[in-house]
Design an enzyme around this catalytic site. Structure first.
Site, PDB file in Angstrom:
ATOM      1  N   HIS A  82      -5.430  -3.064  -3.107  1.00 17.23           N
ATOM      2  CA  HIS A  82      -4.845  -2.120  -3.809  1.00 17.23           C
ATOM      3  C   HIS A  82      -4.637  -2.927  -4.960  1.00 17.23           C
ATOM      4  CE1 HIS A  82      -4.130   0.987  -0.860  1.00 17.23           C
ATOM      5  NE2 HIS A  82      -3.822  -0.047  -0.152  1.00 17.23           N
TER       6      HIS A  82
ATOM      7  N   LYS B 100     -11.983   1.219  -1.911  1.00 21.61           N
ATOM      8  CA  LYS B 100     -10.955   1.790  -2.793  1.00 21.61           C
ATOM      9  C   LYS B 100     -11.871   1.598  -4.248  1.00 21.61           C
ATOM     10  CE  LYS B 100      -7.156   0.447   0.597  1.00 21.61           C
ATOM     11  NZ  LYS B 100      -7.324   1.537   1.408  1.00 21.61           N
TER      12      LYS B 100
ATOM     13  N   SER C 142       0.895  -1.192   0.070  1.00 21.88           N
ATOM     14  CA  SER C 142      -0.059  -0.045  -0.011  1.00 21.88           C
ATOM     15  C   SER C 142       0.711   1.243  -0.064  1.00 21.88           C
ATOM     16  CB  SER C 142      -0.926  -0.063   1.291  1.00 21.88           C
ATOM     17  OG  SER C 142      -0.174  -0.329   2.235  1.00 21.88           O
TER      18      SER C 142
END
Ligand SMILES: Cc1ncc(COP(=O)(O)O)c(C=O)c1O
Length: 395
Positions: free
Chosen positions: A211, A242, A183
């Site tokens: 991610h 996200k 990250s």
């Protein structure tokens, strides 16, 4: 003053940063998280978001969230275990199972809670958790709560991982846990090799795709899909906060594992389910990510453009190859000052300082969304050039 307050009053680092005018946290945004946001009445370009798909203010997702709120209300008033399961949650679980390519899926209230509740409860005292030293804080917290010994291997270092595997009793469970994309550093786990070693030593593998989703793999399925190792990775974790433009998280794995987790994982059982709005938003985001491959294509175009630009400028960006670009500053206070100067030039970026990283590893985290234009990235590169020169970081 009471003892606790007297002890905590000695912690003055935030006050010192505020007094120096460089405190970079809790900057209130008064607009949507578009590539351009409004802070303190000013427009600045957002290069600190984790919504790589750029879907966070998509009108179709907003509409889905509003519709779900109309139908189901604003909350679930309970844990999924008891009164908090909606048919909409079941629909999302089935959709993710099909999307990721696993037998079953469980939805948690956040990604942090997935790691906390999964990593802490699968292994016993006689088993092992083996994790990358740079894994996300939520994996570290999950392993701290487990009864098993925790063995760390050097960051993405497969020799170090193998050494740790060799230390374990062959007949005990060995759970290897790694981020797919790291990250802060933006580098990618060596999943093909991790999977090979896991087979050699009869270990179980869990990958955190926080991610990776929206960035790698077909339809943004993540790094496991990208490397073709979905079947070899036993547990795939993801977050809705996200690229899915929502809030919540999931674990995707075999039914033997979910059957146990549903009845033992404390951060699943003892907390309320995600809201109907968050559930519907995540469902819609998956559809759009699959239907709009241009998002990933454009994200990669501007990522490669930015990587090249920073490298040409002479910035130190480590081994990243993803939309997460770490710009190493290697000094806490300089990192704060550079962040402040970039903000004054119209850029929002995230400083990463101690204790999140070692003092010699401080960095500015620059991240991209599929909705950034090439012109916005060019503008950012120019501002970085100006500010980095001022601080003697480049020539
Ligand atoms: C690698 C990683 N895992 C897990 C999480 C936690 O996700 P969430 O925001 O859904 O709690 C994050 C968020 O920062 C992350 O970066």
């Amino acid at each position: 003053m009471k003892l606790l307050q007297a002890k905590l009053a000695k912690y003055t680092a935030p006050q010192q940063a505020k007094a120096a005018g460089v405190y970079p946290y809790f900057r209130a945004i008064s607009s949507e998280q578009e590539p351009e946001v409004i802070i303190e009445g000013r427009k600045v370009l957002m290069f600190g978001s984790n919504c790589y798909s750029g879907l966070v203010s998509d009108p179709r997702i907003k509409e889905a969230a509003i519709e779900a709120t109309r139908k189901y209300g604003t909350g679930c008033a309970g844990s999924p275990f008891l009164n908090g399961t909606l048919d909409l949650h079941k629909q999302l679980e089935a959709r993710i199972a099909e999307y990721i390519g696993k037998e079953d899926v469980m939805i948690y209230s956040t990604g942090f809670e997935v790691n906390l509740g999964v990593v802490s409860c699968l292994t016993g005292r006689e088993d092992y958790i083996i994790r990358d030293e740079q894994d996300h804080a939520s994996i570290i917290e999950g392993s701290r709560l487990a009864f098993s010994p925790v063995l760390k291997y050097k960051h993405n270092d497969m020799e170090s991982l193998e050494k740790q595997l060799q230390r374990c009793a062959p007949d005990k469970v060995k759970l290897i846990v790694t981020d797919g994309v790291f990250s802060m550093e933006g580098d990618v786990a060596n999943l093909p090799e991790i999977v090979r070693l896991a087979k050699k030593y009869d270990a179980t593998v869990m990958v955190d795709e926080a991610h990776g989703i929206g960035v790698f793999g077909k339809g943004g399925r993540g790094t496991c899909d990208h490397f073709g190792v979905t079947d070899d990775v036993d547990l795939i974790m993801g977050t809705f906060s996200k690229s899915f433009a929502s809030l919540g998280g999931f674990i995707a794995c075999d039914k033997e594992i979910t059957n146990f987790l549903r009845h033992h994982s404390r951060s699943y059982i003892f907390t309320a389910s995600i809201t109907p709005a968050s559930t519907a938003a995540a469902l819609k985001a998956i559809d759009i990510m699959e239907q709009e491959p241009w998002r990933q294509e454009h994200l990669w175009n501007i990522t490669n453009f930015a990587l090249e630009g920073f490298r040409e400028m002479g910035c130190e960006i480590g081994t990243t190859s993803t939309p997460i670009i770490p710009l190493y500053i290697r000094d806490d206070y300089k990192t704060y000052h550079v962040t402040r100067d970039l903000f004054d030039e119209g850029l929002f970026v995230n400083p990463v300082v101690t204790p999140a990283v070692a003092p010699q590893d401080t960095l500015i985290r620059f991240s991209l969304m599929a909705t950034h234009t090439k012109e916005q990235v060019e503008f950012a590169l120019e501002k970085f050039r100006k500010v980095f020169r001022k601080h003697g970081l480049i020539q």
